[in-house]
Design an enzyme around this catalytic site. Sequence first.
Site, short mmCIF file in Angstrom:
data_model
loop_
_atom_site.label_atom_id
_atom_site.label_comp_id
_atom_site.label_asym_id
_atom_site.label_seq_id
_atom_site.Cartn_x
_atom_site.Cartn_y
_atom_site.Cartn_z
CG HIS A 291 -22.42 -10.60 10.36
ND1 HIS A 291 -22.69 -10.12 9.09
CD2 HIS A 291 -22.89 -9.65 11.22
CE1 HIS A 291 -23.30 -8.96 9.18
NE2 HIS A 291 -23.45 -8.64 10.47
CG HIS A 334 -25.28 -15.62 5.90
ND1 HIS A 334 -24.64 -15.44 4.70
CD2 HIS A 334 -25.11 -14.47 6.61
CE1 HIS A 334 -24.09 -14.23 4.67
NE2 HIS A 334 -24.36 -13.62 5.83
CG ASP A 338 -24.07 -18.74 2.78
OD1 ASP A 338 -23.70 -19.44 1.83
OD2 ASP A 338 -25.10 -18.06 2.77
#
Length: 405
Positions: A291, A334, A338
């Site tokens: 994302h 996350h 990350d």
Amino acid sequence: MIPPSVRRWTPKHVAKWLKDEGFCDYVDLLCHKHRLDGSSLLALSEYDLRSPPLELKVLGDIKRLMASIRKLQKQNLDTLEELGLPFDGHSPTGSGDWLCNGEAARACDGSDTAPVGEEYQKYTNGKYKQQTRRLDPECWKTVLSSVYVVFVFGFTSFVMVIVHERVPDMATYPPLPDIFLDSVPRIPWAFAMAEACGVILCIIWLMVLLLHKHRSILLRRMCSLMGTVFMLRCITMFVTSLSVPGQHLQCSGKMYGDTWAKLRRAVAIWSGFGMTLTGVHTCGDYMFSGHTVVITLLNFFVTEYTPRSWHFIHTLSWVLNLFGIFFILAAHEHYSIDVFIAFYITTRLFLYYHTLANTRAYQQSRRARIWFPMFSFFECNVNGPVPNEYCWPFSRPAVLKFVIG
């Protein structure tokens, strides 16, 4: 005594060069009156010699002097690149055009007739503007890049299924310590907001892409970069399986028995774009955040291919990017590492790609062509930065054309 490089030449060195080349008559004009040094000598064009303040009158001298200057430019390509003056054998601007006040030349002599054999754009006042270069859309390369990114997305979806099968047991491997996740309480609706930021950025980018004159090149670059980053993501999330970042995530391994079940799940992830808004929920694909990659890449493309004066669009794009990253972390979907690694890799690849493309440095670098063969293939016919020019993509209906005239 070894002479200094051309870039360090003083007017005295230029005077000596002119005498050696047989242009003694112009030493006083160029070196004493106008103080021409090495850098300005390399930047000279035929238009400079013909127009004020030099205004050389003898055509033969102009042609011979330009031939000597081009030979000098060819011997100092590295210096030209440092000065931002790419050379193609015709002029230091790389296009053979005359320049007026730093812009592509009109018919500077005041004539209303465009020269034969060149591409010109006519102004409403009857003057002509010479096209500095032609950017071929090469739609077939754009189709190849689209096939590439679709394949990578499909492969990524299958790898996501594999890593979901290998997700560590939550009872044995609790969430890892994380400064941000341990300090900020989880916001249940935050991940949906992060995806909403991505959707808005995608809509803005599609509008820019639709109206941009060189949309084929932009789409090709987008697909190339997106596919490459997600291919790297396949490697990082496959080689190391991180534990689930939050107890709210209901994850369990060994969900899909045979290969066909895994393929069906991969198709479901691929068709849903890996978004929770479309009902896709995955585990194990943590390093690094997909994302974050998408919203960051959309932000950089929007800001790169819109005019610098569009401050509202640029500010909105960056706000959506930063808020999207915050919402990803606030949702505890996350780890912080990350998101950080995703942002760093995406921005570095974007800047590296465009630096090479805009300077065409890869053409002189054999190493770049070896390490980035796909980049060299896609960008081999794009000469320098892509200008932000816009046009309406659809032709007007015949009736409307008749009414307008």
